[in-house]
Motif scaffolding. Structure first.
Motif, PDB file in Angstrom:
ATOM      1  N   LEU A 189      27.240  55.236  38.083  1.00  0.00           N
ATOM      2  CA  LEU A 189      26.450  55.131  36.813  1.00  0.00           C
ATOM      3  C   LEU A 189      27.324  55.575  35.712  1.00  0.00           C
ATOM      4  O   LEU A 189      27.243  55.150  34.667  1.00  0.00           O
ATOM      5  CB  LEU A 189      25.294  56.056  37.040  1.00  0.00           C
ATOM      6  N   ASP A 190      28.366  56.440  35.794  1.00  0.00           N
ATOM      7  CA  ASP A 190      29.296  56.800  35.114  1.00  0.00           C
ATOM      8  C   ASP A 190      30.009  55.573  34.636  1.00  0.00           C
ATOM      9  O   ASP A 190      30.294  55.287  33.373  1.00  0.00           O
ATOM     10  CB  ASP A 190      30.239  57.866  35.598  1.00  0.00           C
ATOM     11  N   GLU A 191      30.352  54.923  35.660  1.00  0.00           N
ATOM     12  CA  GLU A 191      31.423  53.498  35.319  1.00  0.00           C
ATOM     13  C   GLU A 191      30.665  52.700  34.610  1.00  0.00           C
ATOM     14  O   GLU A 191      31.116  52.012  33.622  1.00  0.00           O
ATOM     15  CB  GLU A 191      31.636  52.752  36.777  1.00  0.00           C
ATOM     16  N   ILE A 192      29.212  52.592  34.742  1.00  0.00           N
ATOM     17  CA  ILE A 192      28.184  51.548  33.855  1.00  0.00           C
ATOM     18  C   ILE A 192      28.576  51.922  32.661  1.00  0.00           C
ATOM     19  O   ILE A 192      28.434  51.264  31.387  1.00  0.00           O
ATOM     20  CB  ILE A 192      27.062  51.205  34.518  1.00  0.00           C
ATOM     21  N   MET A 193      28.146  53.264  32.297  1.00  0.00           N
ATOM     22  CA  MET A 193      28.085  53.663  31.036  1.00  0.00           C
ATOM     23  C   MET A 193      29.509  53.535  30.352  1.00  0.00           C
ATOM     24  O   MET A 193      29.444  53.193  28.923  1.00  0.00           O
ATOM     25  CB  MET A 193      27.810  55.426  31.039  1.00  0.00           C
ATOM     26  N   ASP A 251      21.971  51.027  22.512  1.00  0.00           N
ATOM     27  CA  ASP A 251      22.197  52.404  22.448  1.00  0.00           C
ATOM     28  C   ASP A 251      21.009  52.938  23.244  1.00  0.00           C
ATOM     29  O   ASP A 251      21.141  53.920  24.001  1.00  0.00           O
ATOM     30  CB  ASP A 251      21.943  53.039  21.057  1.00  0.00           C
ATOM     31  N   GLU A 252      20.104  52.263  23.330  1.00  0.00           N
ATOM     32  CA  GLU A 252      18.778  52.695  24.190  1.00  0.00           C
ATOM     33  C   GLU A 252      19.200  52.348  25.623  1.00  0.00           C
ATOM     34  O   GLU A 252      18.784  53.459  26.475  1.00  0.00           O
ATOM     35  CB  GLU A 252      17.848  51.583  24.012  1.00  0.00           C
ATOM     36  N   ILE A 253      19.821  51.592  26.032  1.00  0.00           N
ATOM     37  CA  ILE A 253      20.365  51.428  27.615  1.00  0.00           C
ATOM     38  C   ILE A 253      21.220  52.397  27.949  1.00  0.00           C
ATOM     39  O   ILE A 253      21.110  53.158  28.982  1.00  0.00           O
ATOM     40  CB  ILE A 253      20.691  49.824  27.736  1.00  0.00           C
ATOM     41  N   PHE A 254      21.927  52.763  27.047  1.00  0.00           N
ATOM     42  CA  PHE A 254      23.007  54.110  27.111  1.00  0.00           C
ATOM     43  C   PHE A 254      22.319  55.099  27.333  1.00  0.00           C
ATOM     44  O   PHE A 254      22.671  56.005  28.422  1.00  0.00           O
ATOM     45  CB  PHE A 254      24.108  54.003  26.169  1.00  0.00           C
ATOM     46  N   ASN A 255      21.389  55.387  26.552  1.00  0.00           N
ATOM     47  CA  ASN A 255      20.527  56.725  26.823  1.00  0.00           C
ATOM     48  C   ASN A 255      19.866  56.843  28.065  1.00  0.00           C
ATOM     49  O   ASN A 255      19.638  57.874  28.732  1.00  0.00           O
ATOM     50  CB  ASN A 255      19.914  56.717  25.419  1.00  0.00           C
ATOM     51  N   ARG A 256      19.392  55.654  28.497  1.00  0.00           N
ATOM     52  CA  ARG A 256      18.606  55.703  29.660  1.00  0.00           C
ATOM     53  C   ARG A 256      19.395  55.822  30.875  1.00  0.00           C
ATOM     54  O   ARG A 256      19.134  56.468  31.757  1.00  0.00           O
ATOM     55  CB  ARG A 256      17.786  54.294  29.843  1.00  0.00           C
ATOM     56  N   LEU A 257      20.624  55.324  30.893  1.00  0.00           N
ATOM     57  CA  LEU A 257      21.623  55.305  31.927  1.00  0.00           C
ATOM     58  C   LEU A 257      22.057  56.908  31.895  1.00  0.00           C
ATOM     59  O   LEU A 257      22.193  57.415  33.121  1.00  0.00           O
ATOM     60  CB  LEU A 257      22.930  54.555  31.681  1.00  0.00           C
ATOM     61  N   ARG A 258      22.164  57.409  30.824  1.00  0.00           N
ATOM     62  CA  ARG A 258      22.553  58.876  30.940  1.00  0.00           C
ATOM     63  C   ARG A 258      21.662  59.791  31.457  1.00  0.00           C
ATOM     64  O   ARG A 258      21.854  60.570  32.171  1.00  0.00           O
ATOM     65  CB  ARG A 258      22.749  59.325  29.462  1.00  0.00           C
ATOM     66  N   ALA A 259      20.041  59.368  31.209  1.00  0.00           N
ATOM     67  CA  ALA A 259      19.099  60.252  31.679  1.00  0.00           C
ATOM     68  C   ALA A 259      18.792  59.742  33.004  1.00  0.00           C
ATOM     69  O   ALA A 259      18.419  60.923  34.050  1.00  0.00           O
ATOM     70  CB  ALA A 259      17.991  59.690  30.792  1.00  0.00           C
ATOM     71  N   LEU A 260      19.125  58.643  33.488  1.00  0.00           N
ATOM     72  CA  LEU A 260      19.364  58.462  35.045  1.00  0.00           C
ATOM     73  C   LEU A 260      20.030  58.983  35.666  1.00  0.00           C
ATOM     74  O   LEU A 260      19.838  59.475  36.658  1.00  0.00           O
ATOM     75  CB  LEU A 260      19.310  56.731  35.086  1.00  0.00           C
ATOM     76  N   LYS A 261      21.169  59.245  35.326  1.00  0.00           N
ATOM     77  CA  LYS A 261      22.315  59.979  35.983  1.00  0.00           C
ATOM     78  C   LYS A 261      22.075  61.491  36.143  1.00  0.00           C
ATOM     79  O   LYS A 261      22.549  61.940  37.171  1.00  0.00           O
ATOM     80  CB  LYS A 261      23.859  59.861  35.141  1.00  0.00           C
ATOM     81  N   THR A 262      21.453  61.950  35.014  1.00  0.00           N
ATOM     82  CA  THR A 262      21.236  63.631  34.994  1.00  0.00           C
ATOM     83  C   THR A 262      19.831  63.840  35.639  1.00  0.00           C
ATOM     84  O   THR A 262      19.350  64.889  35.951  1.00  0.00           O
ATOM     85  CB  THR A 262      21.349  63.943  33.485  1.00  0.00           C
ATOM     86  N   GLY A 263      19.114  62.863  36.075  1.00  0.00           N
ATOM     87  CA  GLY A 263      17.688  63.024  36.248  1.00  0.00           C
ATOM     88  C   GLY A 263      17.708  63.131  37.875  1.00  0.00           C
ATOM     89  O   GLY A 263      18.654  62.806  38.682  1.00  0.00           O
TER      90      GLY A 263
END
Length: 207
Positions: free
Chosen positions: A164-168, A195-207
């Motif tokens: 997920l980090d790589e994708i971000m 920006d919205e997708i980036f925020n969702r990816l970050r939330a997915l990683k930390t969730g």
């Protein structure tokens, strides 16, 4: 008339084994190419699922990528070991020309035991190992599986955040070959979506 009963010479056996090893090596190269292609498709699907708000599917797909990369690592290791086996056989053959027979090799036995644990090579390496046992090169073959499915899934789970980090890092922008086609009316729309997708990816990683 009984030539077909003649025991193969050390040269013939080594030549046969090296030919089989080269064949399997080419097969592993094909598997690596297939894994790479599928990984690119799956990364695109992860971005699509994140864009659609389907975090569960996105994480499941990320696990598939992790498992595929682990399999590719095993394949690269197997290729290196097969190359080592081939070189060891050639060295053994050189000595056999003096001694008159192929000598026992602990190195070959160790690498063959590693190779038969891989599902991609198990059947072929087991058959080759049996021939080597008869030729006196190795003593025994161990046919334990590489690892349980639970162990592989646990390893894949540990790699999910990295993926997920790589994708971000590479950017959340979805490919034009996306599964969902969207239209934009202004130039600002793609930026907002990114920006919205980036925020969702970050939330997915930390969730």
């Amino acid at each position: 008339m009984f030539s077909f009963l003649k025991k193969p010479t050390p040269e013939e056996m080594v030549k046969k084994w090296k030919r089989e090893l080269r064949k399997e090596d080419r097969g592993l190269d094909a598997q690596i190419r297939a894994i790479d292609l599928q990984e690119k498709k799956t990364i695109r699907m992860v971005k699509e699922r994140v864009k659609a708000g389907d975090q569960k599917s996105a994480k499941t797909l990320a696990k598939e990528i992790a498992a595929a990369r682990k399999a590719k690592e095993r394949i690269y290791t197997a290729k290196a070991q097969m190359n080592s086996v081939s070189m060891q056989l050639q060295q053994n053959l050189s000595m056999a020309k003096v001694a008159g027979h192929l000598a026992k090799s602990t190195e070959v036995m160790k690498m063959m035991n590693n190779l038969i644990k891989l599902p991609e090579l198990n059947k072929v390496m087991m058959a080759m190992g049996q021939e080597m046992m008869k030729a006196g090169i190795i003593e025994e073959m161990i046919s334990d599986a590489f690892g349980s499915q639970d162990e592989l899934e646990a390893e894949a789970e540990q790699e999910v955040d990295k993926i997920l980090d790589e994708i971000m890092i590479t950017g959340p922008k979805v490919s034009e070959e996306s599964l969902e086609t969207t239209t934009t009316t202004t130039e600002e729309q793609p930026v907002k979506e990114d920006d919205e997708i980036f925020n969702r990816l970050r939330a997915l990683k930390t969730g």
